[in-house]
Design an enzyme around this catalytic site. Structure first.
Site, PDB file in Angstrom:
ATOM      1  N   HIS A 187       0.832  -1.191   0.000  1.00 39.91           N
ATOM      2  CA  HIS A 187       0.000   0.000   0.000  1.00 39.91           C
ATOM      3  C   HIS A 187       0.876   1.254   0.000  1.00 39.91           C
ATOM      4  CE1 HIS A 187      -2.965   2.727   2.241  1.00 39.91           C
ATOM      5  NE2 HIS A 187      -3.569   2.438   1.106  1.00 39.91           N
ATOM      6  N   GLU A 208       1.474  -0.472  -4.983  1.00 38.42           N
ATOM      7  CA  GLU A 208       0.287   0.327  -5.279  1.00 38.42           C
ATOM      8  C   GLU A 208       0.603   1.821  -5.298  1.00 38.42           C
ATOM      9  OE1 GLU A 208      -3.820   2.031  -3.548  1.00 38.42           O
ATOM     10  OE2 GLU A 208      -1.908   1.926  -2.485  1.00 38.42           O
ATOM     11  N   HIS A 247      -0.580  10.515  -2.570  1.00 36.29           N
ATOM     12  CA  HIS A 247      -1.775  10.005  -1.909  1.00 36.29           C
ATOM     13  C   HIS A 247      -3.020  10.768  -2.345  1.00 36.29           C
ATOM     14  CE1 HIS A 247      -4.594   8.631   1.033  1.00 36.29           C
ATOM     15  NE2 HIS A 247      -4.573   9.724   1.730  1.00 36.29           N
ATOM     16  N   GLU A 294      -4.101   3.352  -8.605  1.00 35.06           N
ATOM     17  CA  GLU A 294      -5.433   3.909  -8.344  1.00 35.06           C
ATOM     18  C   GLU A 294      -5.518   5.300  -8.959  1.00 35.06           C
ATOM     19  OE1 GLU A 294      -8.369   5.594  -4.821  1.00 35.06           O
ATOM     20  OE2 GLU A 294      -6.605   4.421  -4.244  1.00 35.06           O
TER      21      GLU A 294
END
Length: 351
Positions: free
Chosen positions: A28, A55, A70, A164
């Site tokens: 993560h 990720e 982030h 993402e």
């Protein structure tokens, strides 16, 4: 001291096997429990510790380059607030219904962003990570792919990537930047564009994933939460999406769901129905996020000391592995890939 009932009690002996044969270990934001998140150092650390996937959260620059942060607000993860030359870039924006103040990646060119340095986002919880503040630049998605390819050549193993897209609808409406087109171009250029490639693309939004499904064959994951709904679909809730009919709709365009622990595990560590319901719909199930610090663990898995002290994250991982969940996001991939059985003795009140 700590009471771990039901399936967690089984974690003592099979934890090593679970790490070897169990769910995918997804780093993560890299090994963000040990290095400032979304830096090449964090990603490389995770790869060296045995993570199956790394990720990166992707945002975009003013000149339309995908970079890893982030959030698109970069004040909390870089030293931009200390840079006098960028003082006038501070502003407030309504991002997916929330008023955010700070500095935003889409207001900087890549050249400007390259002058910044990353810093630890959670210094109170991870003070040891602050010793790396100021060392690492903001990486582009292309930088991350280059690192992955280099580490594959070094190690001889396949290393997956799990990007993402952050706030793609907001960025399209606010800045006219189409993150989907940018990502598709990058994936085709890097060779991460086939159904069998080691890549998942994830988003909390729906139409973004549907577009990607029409454009590429890569595996897609619909992220969900226990509250709210996707920013790009007014009136739709994640609760409705996670009904049996909703899961069938997700399966029409995605390959899996990514859900927080409380949606998949009950307080006693028992598997909740959503796991089987998703699998019956033909979806993989990935869970986020296992972190070692007490601040992020369920009460019954917290160790002695304060929020920054280490608790029983390895027991939580072993419980997750026993449920048939397919992938686990973790800030500490090394603790999942090569757990220390003595940690479970402590967590079980022994040792």
């Amino acid at each position: 001291m700590l009471k771990l009932i039901g399936v967690l009690a089984l974690a003592l002996s099979p934890v090593v096997a679970a790490a070897q044969d169990g769910p995918l270990i997804i780093a993560h934001r890299g090994a963000s429990g040990e290095r400032p998140e979304h830096t090449l150092a964090a990603y490389e650390r995770a790869i060296d510790q045995g993570a199956d996937y790394i990720e990166p959260d992707l945002v975009v620059t003013k000149d339309m380059v995908l970079v890893a942060r982030h959030e698109n607000e970069i004040g909390g993860t870089t030293d931009v607030a200390t840079r006098d030359e960028f003082r006038d870039r501070r502003r407030s924006k309504m991002v997916d219904g929330e008023l955010i103040s700070g500095w935003f990646a889409e207001d900087f060119t890549l050249a400007e962003l390259r002058t910044l340095r990353a810093k630890e986002r959670l210094p109170g919880i991870r003070p040891a990570n602050t010793r790396f503040d100021g060392l690492y630049p903001v990486p582009t998605f292309a930088d991350i792919v280059t690192l992955v390819r280099a580490k594959e050549a070094e190690t001889g193993r396949t290393i997956g990537i799990y990007p993402e897209l952050k706030h793609p609808t907001f960025l399209l409406q606010d800045a006219g930047i189409d993150m989907v087109d940018l990502l598709v171009a990058e994936l085709r250029r890097s060779g991460f564009d086939g159904a069998d490639d080691a890549i998942f693309v994830q988003s909390f939004e729906v139409e973004v994933l549907k577009r990607l499904d029409r454009m590429l064959d890569v595996k897609l994951v619909q992220l969900v939460k226990d509250t709210g709904g996707p920013a790009d679909l007014s009136g739709v809730t994640y609760a409705n999406m996670l009904s049996p009919s909703g899961l069938a709709e997700i399966a029409a365009y995605a390959d899996g769901i990514g859900a927080p622990v409380p949606l998949l595990l009950g307080p006693a560590g028992t598997a909740l129905p959503l796991i089987d319901q998703a699998k019956q719909a033909g979806l993989q199930v990935h869970v986020w996020t296992v972190r070692k610090e007490n601040a992020f663990l369920p009460e019954q898995l917290r160790g002695s000391g304060g929020p920054a002290q280490t608790g029983c994250d390895e027991s939580l991982y072993a419980t997750i592995a026993s449920t048939g969940i397919d992938g686990v996001f973790t800030d500490d991939p090394g603790r999942m890939a090569a757990p220390d059985p003595t940690n479970n003795l402590v967590c079980m009140g022994g040792g």
